[in-house]
Design an enzyme around this catalytic site. Structure first.
Site, short mmCIF file in Angstrom:
data_model
loop_
_atom_site.label_atom_id
_atom_site.label_comp_id
_atom_site.label_asym_id
_atom_site.label_seq_id
_atom_site.Cartn_x
_atom_site.Cartn_y
_atom_site.Cartn_z
N SER A 65 0.55 -1.33 -0.48
CA SER A 65 -0.15 -0.11 -0.16
C SER A 65 1.05 1.41 -0.06
O SER A 65 0.46 2.54 -0.19
CB SER A 65 -1.04 -0.22 1.02
OG SER A 65 -0.24 -0.10 2.31
N ASN A 152 -2.07 -2.72 13.14
CA ASN A 152 -3.14 -2.32 13.48
C ASN A 152 -3.60 -0.61 14.25
O ASN A 152 -4.03 -0.38 13.62
CB ASN A 152 -4.10 -3.53 13.62
CG ASN A 152 -3.80 -4.20 13.64
OD1 ASN A 152 -2.78 -4.83 12.38
ND2 ASN A 152 -3.90 -5.85 13.96
N THR A 197 -41.12 25.37 -8.98
CA THR A 197 -41.75 24.28 -8.74
C THR A 197 -41.63 23.23 -9.71
O THR A 197 -41.77 23.99 -10.51
CB THR A 197 -42.39 24.14 -7.23
OG1 THR A 197 -43.23 23.90 -8.43
CG2 THR A 197 -42.39 24.33 -6.25
N HIS A 198 -40.69 22.20 -10.08
CA HIS A 198 -41.25 20.97 -10.77
C HIS A 198 -40.49 21.68 -12.40
O HIS A 198 -41.20 21.49 -13.53
CB HIS A 198 -42.19 19.87 -11.60
CG HIS A 198 -42.80 20.47 -10.12
ND1 HIS A 198 -43.15 18.44 -9.77
CD2 HIS A 198 -44.20 20.65 -9.36
CE1 HIS A 198 -43.81 18.39 -9.14
NE2 HIS A 198 -44.71 19.48 -7.73
N SER A 319 -16.08 24.58 -27.37
CA SER A 319 -16.48 23.15 -28.28
C SER A 319 -15.75 23.10 -29.38
O SER A 319 -14.86 23.91 -29.72
CB SER A 319 -17.00 23.21 -29.19
OG SER A 319 -17.49 22.44 -29.44
N LYS A 325 -19.84 27.86 -29.09
CA LYS A 325 -20.33 27.47 -27.80
C LYS A 325 -19.27 27.95 -26.42
O LYS A 325 -18.64 27.71 -27.03
CB LYS A 325 -19.86 26.10 -28.10
CG LYS A 325 -21.14 24.78 -28.83
CD LYS A 325 -22.73 24.76 -28.28
CE LYS A 325 -22.57 24.35 -26.70
NZ LYS A 325 -22.31 22.79 -26.73
N ASN A 327 -20.02 26.34 -22.86
CA ASN A 327 -19.51 24.77 -21.99
C ASN A 327 -19.56 25.35 -20.58
O ASN A 327 -18.60 25.24 -19.99
CB ASN A 327 -19.54 23.59 -22.58
CG ASN A 327 -19.80 23.60 -23.99
OD1 ASN A 327 -20.64 23.83 -24.41
ND2 ASN A 327 -18.66 22.70 -24.59
N GLU A 332 -20.69 21.28 -14.68
CA GLU A 332 -20.79 19.36 -14.65
C GLU A 332 -19.76 18.91 -14.33
O GLU A 332 -20.44 17.86 -13.71
CB GLU A 332 -20.86 19.76 -17.03
CG GLU A 332 -22.15 20.22 -17.72
CD GLU A 332 -21.93 19.94 -19.35
OE1 GLU A 332 -22.11 20.63 -19.74
OE2 GLU A 332 -20.11 19.99 -19.22
N TYR A 359 -8.84 -6.32 13.34
CA TYR A 359 -8.34 -5.80 11.92
C TYR A 359 -8.57 -6.92 11.13
O TYR A 359 -8.18 -8.28 10.96
CB TYR A 359 -6.74 -5.40 12.14
CG TYR A 359 -6.46 -4.99 10.59
CD1 TYR A 359 -6.78 -3.95 10.36
CD2 TYR A 359 -5.21 -5.27 9.82
CE1 TYR A 359 -6.26 -2.92 9.11
CE2 TYR A 359 -4.99 -5.29 8.68
CZ TYR A 359 -5.92 -3.94 8.14
OH TYR A 359 -5.12 -2.73 7.07
N GLN A 364 -7.67 -2.12 4.23
CA GLN A 364 -7.02 -1.56 3.53
C GLN A 364 -7.42 -0.64 1.94
O GLN A 364 -6.80 0.22 1.73
CB GLN A 364 -5.86 -2.87 2.86
CG GLN A 364 -4.37 -1.71 1.81
CD GLN A 364 -3.31 -2.63 1.74
OE1 GLN A 364 -2.31 -3.29 2.76
NE2 GLN A 364 -3.00 -2.72 1.13
N LYS A 367 -7.72 3.69 2.95
CA LYS A 367 -6.71 4.87 1.81
C LYS A 367 -7.46 4.75 1.19
O LYS A 367 -7.40 6.34 0.32
CB LYS A 367 -5.81 4.86 2.24
CG LYS A 367 -5.44 4.26 4.01
CD LYS A 367 -4.14 4.38 4.63
CE LYS A 367 -3.54 2.55 4.36
NZ LYS A 367 -4.57 1.89 5.58
#
Length: 503
Positions: A65, A152, A197-198, A319, A325, A327, A332, A359, A364, A367
């Site tokens: 590790s 440990n 709303t919606h 783009s 464009k 973006n 996003e 343990y 492992q 992490k």
């Protein structure tokens, strides 16, 4: 023969290692190098005494590790320095030995800081690497640093030390993000816009009120972080492998030396506890979902169809095909990263769900998820703060998006204030909407003579309802979109930030 088809002879008879002849087989040379690396690896291991032969190279790499837990080099040294002092207090080290160990550990620390620390083949994790280098510097006395200690409890304290520092850092990014929202809310209180709303236009609100709707989830995230910090700030060191420490180590003093509030209560639980990792992953997932919702709103508001905001070029891309464009990639990505962080939480929860006590090497995986989540979240918060701070809001576009049918609820409230029950008032307001549609005119153009046919409670003062400022200002109660309420929200949020502290 392909190299991939070769197997490593773990306990076979010695192979000829003299490669002085230019006719030595490449297969023999490969075996030689592999065997020599295995021998060096075995010497460096903290656990190899009862094993015969060497570990398969694939297993060696699979088990290691060091490639990612080296991130905790500073915390590992910090824990070892404190443990050396605890061993001195327990009369397990002389003062000279303790000083030598601490001096050696400080040398190891300098090498990490300078970027000169050399990881060796047998360094399967950061604990092995640091102890191996310590022994090279101070000699055999370096082996005393592990007296009564296990990897440990060592890895558990390293992770808590690392996460504790990260929580302080990430809280500063979150505080800065909230301050950016508050600054805009303070400076842009007069801008009116539709509330949805919606995804349908609903009622007029202040732009600042919308900004504050994203402040409060972040404030609550800071509140949750305070509780998480308290649970992280408990020291597991001195728990040994699982049964505890047999050398009368003063664990409370050890905890204080490392800046912890207290020591763990049970050694079995301490070495296997990763609840603090799960809780952090959940906290990060929830925070990222809050940021994702803000990102989604801004993505919509930045479209040509809405036109409420325009992102700064620093937080947008173009783009490769369409030159016109712009973006909202920053937003996003924030939205997408929320899925990644939630995936880390779910993945690690599946690791934890069926583990037996104490343990297990499955842990492992902690992490990998912890470090990725921490790194991603820090980036998300900084990008989000920069995006919000630098965008431009188009007040005129926000205003043009308001339409009088959004005042339908206000018509019902008008009738309620004149004594009509709300359910009846709601029905009458619906008739006003129908009348407006049938006459193809706005609310403010409806003849009073037609409104009176719907209800005699309509009088000349209905004209005061056809006003968006009037509409938002009627919501004076705490939490509303009226100017008074917005000001109170800003004041309370700033007060919270002023009093906020993890440590």
């Amino acid at each position: 023969m392909n190299k991939s088809s070769l197997s490593v002879p773990l306990d076979s008879s010695p192979l000829p290692l003299d490669d002085s002849s230019d006719r030595v087989s490449p297969v023999i040379l490969w075996h030689k190098k592999t065997r020599m690396a295995a021998v060096e690896s075995k010497r460096a291991k903290l656990w190899g005494g009862r094993f015969v032969g060497s570990t398969d190279p694939v297993m060696e790499a699979f088990n290691a590790s060091i490639s990612y837990d080296k991130k905790m080099w500073k915390e590992d040294i910090q824990g070892s320095v404190a443990y050396a002092k605890a061993l001195l207090k327990a009369n397990l080290l002389t003062e000279t030995e303790c000083n030598n160990l601490i001096t050696g550990l400080e040398e190891v620390e300098k090498e990490w800081e300078a970027g000169t620390f050399s990881i060796q083949p047998g360094d399967e994790d950061i604990h092995t690497a640091n102890e191996r280098r310590l022994k090279e510097i101070v000699g055999e006395v370096g082996g005393k640093i592990h007296t009564g200690r296990s990897r440990n409890d060592q890895v558990a304290v390293d992770m808590k030390l690392w996460l504790r520092g990260h929580l302080v850092d990430i809280s500063s990014h979150l505080v800065n993000f909230i301050q950016v929202l508050l600054e805009r809310a303070e400076n842009e209180k007069e801008i009116l816009m539709p509330g949805y709303t919606h995804l349908q236009r609903a009622q007029p609100i202040r732009w600042s009120h919308w900004l504050l709707s994203h402040v409060w989830p972040a404030v609550h995230d800071l509140e949750r972080l305070t509780g998480l910090y308290l649970r992280v700030n408990v020291c597991p060191l001195g728990s040994g492998a699982l049964a505890g420490n047999p050398f009368n180590i003063d664990r409370q003093s050890l905890a204080e030396d490392l800046g912890f509030e207290e020591a763990t209560e049970n050694s079995l639980q301490a070495v296997s506890d990763r609840d603090f990792v799960v809780e952090y992953l959940f906290w990060a997932s929830l925070l990222s979902s809050h940021l994702s919702r803000l990102a989604e709103d801004l993505i919509l508001y930045s479209t040509s169809e809405f036109g409420f905001v325009k992102l700064h070029d620093a937080y947008a891309t173009g783009s490769s095909l369409m030159p016109q464009k712009k973006n909202p990639d920053s937003l996003e990505l924030v939205r997408g990263k929320a899925g990644t962080l939630t995936g880390n939480l779910c993945g690690f929860m599946m690791v934890m769900k069926g583990l037996p006590s104490t343990y297990n090497k499955d842990l492992q995986e902690d992490k990998l998820k912890l470090f990725e989540t921490a790194e991603v979240l820090a980036g998300v918060l900084q990008v989000m703060a920069g995006t919000v701070q630098t965008l431009k809001v188009n007040a005129d576009a926000c205003r043009r998006a308001l339409s009088e049918e959004m005042l339908s609820t206000d018509v019902a409230y008008y009738l309620v204030k004149k004594g009509m029950p709300f359910r009846s008032a709601h029905e009458k307001a619906g008739e006003v909407v129908k009348l407006s549609e049938s006459l193809h005119c706005s609310f403010s153009s409806l003849p009073l003579s037609e409104l009176v046919k719907i209800s005699p409670l309509f009088t000349e003062d209905i004209s005061s309802v056809w006003n968006f400022e009037h509409s938002v200002e009627q919501y004076q109660a705490d939490g509303g979109t009226a100017l008074k309420s917005v000001n109170n929200q800003i004041t309370r949020a700033r007060k919270f930030l002023t009093n906020f502290s993890l440590a």
